[in-house]
Scaffold this active site. Sequence first.
Site, PDB file in Angstrom:
ATOM      1  NE  ARG A 191      -5.251   3.351   3.879  1.00  0.00           N
ATOM      2  CZ  ARG A 191      -5.260   3.576   2.563  1.00  0.00           C
ATOM      3  NH1 ARG A 191      -4.635   4.639   2.063  1.00  0.00           N
ATOM      4  NH2 ARG A 191      -5.846   2.729   1.749  1.00  0.00           N
ATOM      5  CE1 TYR A 217       9.410 -37.717 -17.400  1.00  0.00           C
ATOM      6  CE2 TYR A 217      11.401 -37.932 -18.741  1.00  0.00           C
ATOM      7  CZ  TYR A 217      10.487 -38.469 -17.842  1.00  0.00           C
ATOM      8  OH  TYR A 217      10.639 -39.738 -17.382  1.00  0.00           O
ATOM      9  CB  CYS A 259       7.276 -39.949 -12.394  1.00  0.00           C
ATOM     10  SG  CYS A 259       8.171 -41.122 -11.365  1.00  0.00           S
ATOM     11  N   GLY A 304      -8.510  -7.796   4.217  1.00  0.00           N
ATOM     12  CA  GLY A 304      -9.260  -7.952   5.462  1.00  0.00           C
ATOM     13  C   GLY A 304      -8.442  -8.337   6.670  1.00  0.00           C
ATOM     14  CB  SER A 351      11.818 -41.445 -13.738  1.00  0.00           C
ATOM     15  OG  SER A 351      10.679 -40.719 -13.342  1.00  0.00           O
ATOM     16  CG  HIS A 368     -13.887 -10.482   3.880  1.00  0.00           C
ATOM     17  ND1 HIS A 368     -14.274 -11.763   4.181  1.00  0.00           N
ATOM     18  CD2 HIS A 368     -12.570 -10.405   4.179  1.00  0.00           C
ATOM     19  CE1 HIS A 368     -13.244 -12.422   4.661  1.00  0.00           C
ATOM     20  NE2 HIS A 368     -12.198 -11.620   4.674  1.00  0.00           N
ATOM     21  CG  MET A 421      -2.946  -6.165   8.265  1.00  0.00           C
ATOM     22  SD  MET A 421      -2.219  -6.731   9.807  1.00  0.00           S
ATOM     23  CE  MET A 421      -1.110  -7.969   9.168  1.00  0.00           C
ATOM     24  CE  LYS A 427      -3.701  -0.656   2.500  1.00  0.00           C
ATOM     25  NZ  LYS A 427      -4.294  -0.886   3.830  1.00  0.00           N
ATOM     26  NE  ARG A 433      -5.933  -4.444  -3.283  1.00  0.00           N
ATOM     27  CZ  ARG A 433      -6.453  -4.533  -2.076  1.00  0.00           C
ATOM     28  NH1 ARG A 433      -5.680  -4.632  -1.027  1.00  0.00           N
ATOM     29  NH2 ARG A 433      -7.749  -4.536  -1.892  1.00  0.00           N
TER      30      ARG A 433
HETATM   31  P1  ADP Z   1      -7.675  -2.354   3.540  1.00  0.00           P
HETATM   32  O1  ADP Z   1      -6.265  -2.772   3.550  1.00  0.00           O
HETATM   33  O2  ADP Z   1      -8.552  -3.195   4.356  1.00  0.00           O
HETATM   34  O3  ADP Z   1      -8.185  -2.087   2.164  1.00  0.00           O
HETATM   35  P2  ADP Z   1      -7.317   0.484   3.807  1.00  0.00           P
HETATM   36  O4  ADP Z   1      -6.162   0.964   4.580  1.00  0.00           O
HETATM   37  O5  ADP Z   1      -7.194   0.547   2.343  1.00  0.00           O
HETATM   38  O6  ADP Z   1      -7.715  -0.954   4.314  1.00  0.00           O
HETATM   39  O7  ADP Z   1      -8.546   1.337   4.273  1.00  0.00           O
HETATM   40  C1  ADP Z   1      -9.851   0.994   3.957  1.00  0.00           C
HETATM   41  C2  ADP Z   1     -10.586   2.182   3.452  1.00  0.00           C
HETATM   42  O8  ADP Z   1     -10.525   3.253   4.369  1.00  0.00           O
HETATM   43  C3  ADP Z   1     -10.025   2.752   2.194  1.00  0.00           C
HETATM   44  O9  ADP Z   1     -10.514   2.099   1.067  1.00  0.00           O
HETATM   45  C4  ADP Z   1     -10.531   4.158   2.208  1.00  0.00           C
HETATM   46  O10 ADP Z   1     -11.805   4.226   1.641  1.00  0.00           O
HETATM   47  C5  ADP Z   1     -10.590   4.459   3.668  1.00  0.00           C
HETATM   48  N1  ADP Z   1      -9.469   5.314   3.985  1.00  0.00           N
HETATM   49  C6  ADP Z   1      -8.225   4.957   4.350  1.00  0.00           C
HETATM   50  N2  ADP Z   1      -7.450   6.046   4.507  1.00  0.00           N
HETATM   51  C7  ADP Z   1      -8.220   7.105   4.230  1.00  0.00           C
HETATM   52  C8  ADP Z   1      -8.004   8.500   4.200  1.00  0.00           C
HETATM   53  N3  ADP Z   1      -6.823   9.019   4.478  1.00  0.00           N
HETATM   54  N4  ADP Z   1      -9.035   9.287   3.860  1.00  0.00           N
HETATM   55  C9  ADP Z   1     -10.226   8.751   3.570  1.00  0.00           C
HETATM   56  N5  ADP Z   1     -10.504   7.465   3.574  1.00  0.00           N
HETATM   57  C10 ADP Z   1      -9.512   6.635   3.906  1.00  0.00           C
HETATM   58 MG    MG Z   2      -7.735  -0.825   0.974  1.00  0.00          MG
END
Ligand code: ADP
Ligand code: MG
Length: 914
Positions: free
Chosen positions: A107, A888, A868, A116, A801, A477, A118, A37, A359
């Site tokens: 984040r 192979y 094999c 999902g 083999s 999720h 973290m 990220k 990503r």
């Molecule tokens: P995950 O790894 O579960 O996708 P994120 O860190 O991407 O978690 O956060 C989930 C959501 O929180 C993001 O998709 C975004 O919509 C919201 N978010 C995260 N940071 C910000 C921010 N700085 N401003 C507004 N929304 C945020």
């Molecule tokens: Mg996200």
Amino acid sequence: MAKTKAAKAVATKGKYVYQFGKKTDGNGSMKPLLGGKGANLAEMCRIGLPVPPGFTITTEVCTYYYDHKRTYPSALRAQMEAGITALERQTGKKFDDLKNPLLVSVRSGARDSMPGMMDTILNLGLNDQTVEALARKTGNPRFAWDCYRRFVQMYGDVVLGVQKRPDEDHEPFEMVIEALKHERYHQDIEDTKLTVDDLKELVARFKALVKDRVGRKFPASPWDQLLGAVGAVFGSWMNDRAIVYRRKYNIPTEWGTAVNVQAMVYGNTGDQSGSGVAFTRNPANGVKEFYGEFLINAQGEDVVAGVRTPEPVAELKKHLPKAYHELERIRQNLERHFKDVQDFEFTIENGVVYMLQTRNGKRTAMAALKFSMDMQKEKLIDWKTAIGRNPADQLDQLLAPVFDAATLGKMTPIATGLPAGPGAASGRIYLNADRAVAAAAKGEQVLLVRLETSPEDLRGMIAAEGILTARGGVSSHAALVARQMGKVCVCGAAAVEVDYQARTVSVDRRSFKEGDWMSIDGTAGKVYAGQVKTAPSEIVAGLVDGDAAARKTEKFKNFQQLMKWCDAATRMTVRTNADTPEQTKAAIAFGAVGIGLCRTEHMFFEGDRIDAMREMILAETLEARKAALAKLLPYQRDDFAGIFRALKGFPATIRFLDPPLHEFLPQTPEQQADLAKKLRVPVDRIQSRVNQLHEFNPMLGLRGCRLGIDYPEISAMQARAVFEAAAIVQKEGIKVRPEIMIPLVGFKKELDLQLDVVHQAARDVQAERKVKLNYMVGTMIEIPRGALTADEIARSAEFFSFGTNDLTQTALGMSRDDSGSFLPHYAELEIVKKNPFATIDASGVGQLVEVAVEKGRQTRPNIKLGICGEHGGDPASIHFFEKVGLDYVSCSPYRVPVARLAAAQAALSTKAGD
Ligand code: ADP
Ligand code: MG
Ligand code: MG
């Protein structure tokens, strides 16, 4: 990636915080240090996309944290303060300010995205004073209190651990919200309908809940909040869910996670704002269309959590056309820059678009195939890259069955949802993960049905054939995880009502109990009652059954193109492990170029043969044994002839009988009495022979060539059967290339004794039938002594083999059948990183392979080398075999496409020096 000088920046010692925004320290190639990220936030800043400023605390801090009893490097605090100051400068807001407060999100972000796993905290920096400041500054108290309510809830959950207890089915904060709604409105209303007063009341009740559960007050100071949140992110690296996920995907614990602290932008200020998740192309079926969804007046988590069902992104064109066009522009830019399909998260604040994440999008095998073909045509990528874009271990999803069209035509779906994970699945329904896991462990086919899934359901999702949810969109999720695991999934089937207490599901007045059958079509998004028959996929239908309609489908053509490219890139070829003409035909249709392992013992089980086999085992004299063998000979000859015909000139490696003989004899007194009657021998003779054959450790007993050495007449019969079949088929004008393989050789002399028998049979048959046969004799390297003395053995063996199943058992001293009792624990403790019977233990068993390759080639430079064992169909192992230089790999027929793809990928990356 950007080819600027800065893009090559590497970790600087003592630097724990990397900024992004106006000034950006990192870039997209720094995923190990900044997490996926963080690295991509930096990269997006570099290419000029609108990203709220922030900073990334590196994965090195996570490693430090766990190496130092959960403490931080001393320099971190000052660097974080500098980071916050930079944010203040760029946003004109101030942390803990009573005029214009800066709020941030905290984040997590590991190297590979872990959906999902973290938890993110939004709106950090709010307290009873700053919330009023935010309300005044924006003139929008509802918004300010909505932020505060969300913050206390998320922080309470993630950092302070106020979560549902094992006996509860709902999150405690959600229960508080529900209670308030019912108290004040007597019904379930949407969160957006809650008034300022409702929200204030919720904040008060949330804090009381926290106090009650945790025994201390909710932290008011923004810096305390921030440090607590950072600690929670690092702490979550070791939570159960994260550990389960890492184990499944073989992610090393050492990698650690980064933490991103980022200035908030607000999707919840009103109806000019919103949040969404989108893909640059459709990740379920691969179609090139803007795909995704959004919620008006919402913060990001709302979209992914699946609590409200969002709208398709195309609808944004009507609501906020300017923002929509901006997103379209970003969509194009992302693909042009990253050259792959992106999965991105955005927020619109008062009409302005902000990018929060991008990503490479997770995709189904079907989508991966179409993406790769389309992007090659669009010249975004070349054909070699296209090969790499298809994950080899997912390819068999394309071969998975679909519902039988004829059966389906007669059925009416009971509900419709979103097609989130393609394929067809039928199973008994279970409503919670633990019960789903337990049922699957008993061998049941399971369908997991949930209102919506959350990371706690991961175990259940792994165990299930398919997943059905009542709520949530295509980026929920459930959908995300299903796509990644290749599970069939239908989500957001609103007509499905789930009652966790009663453990029932009702759809349109029909009720289903746990254990009842339901079926889902994840390609069409349909739900059916009961069990539905399945039919082969178009690829199988087209290749194996020669179905003309199937061959015209885009999926089929794309698959063929991919396989063609694989052939151009590969160095190793792919053979198959097959014991019958049908299996052989299927494997050849999938592109196998021969048989790498034909196990003859399977041929003795069918029909009357078993009787002749038993007679042979029970025989007390050589004459009696030869008589029984003479009965077996025609069966074997016919089998081999069938296989040679199916092979159409491709070679066949035929392994001679590898007992355990006792498996052929009846074990219970009744069965023994039956056999005695049938063969007209006294029952005690059968019993005594069974006792005589009993071995304390059959795995290390009369195995492999040891049988043929004790009873050369058995090998002689097998050799004769092979050569007679070869002579017959050759006379039909089909080329025949038998390769006789003597199993479990550890001493050169063992092989020599068997060679004498084989060559004698060959001379006899050639003389009798007046033919010249082309054959080879070689051995299976499957015990360490064989590998270590490969130079000697190669003087007699024309090919090796590698029987990596037995080689693994004997090298590790672990029986594959008994290791189930401790291997899972070994995996948990990371003593073994992967199951060594599924993926070759490269540093241990692999060394034996390397030694044997080297020594074998010393003696016989052009010796043919193959594998094999079960590992022949495993992509990671195939990579290893490419590096070692085998000729192979051989695997089961339906694994052949996977192996061809993996072999091509291995050749490309080995050439590229990876
Ligand atoms: P995950 O790894 O579960 O996708 P994120 O860190 O991407 O978690 O956060 C989930 C959501 O929180 C993001 O998709 C975004 O919509 C919201 N978010 C995260 N940071 C910000 C921010 N700085 N401003 C507004 N929304 C945020
Ligand atoms: Mg996200
Ligand atoms: Mg073996």
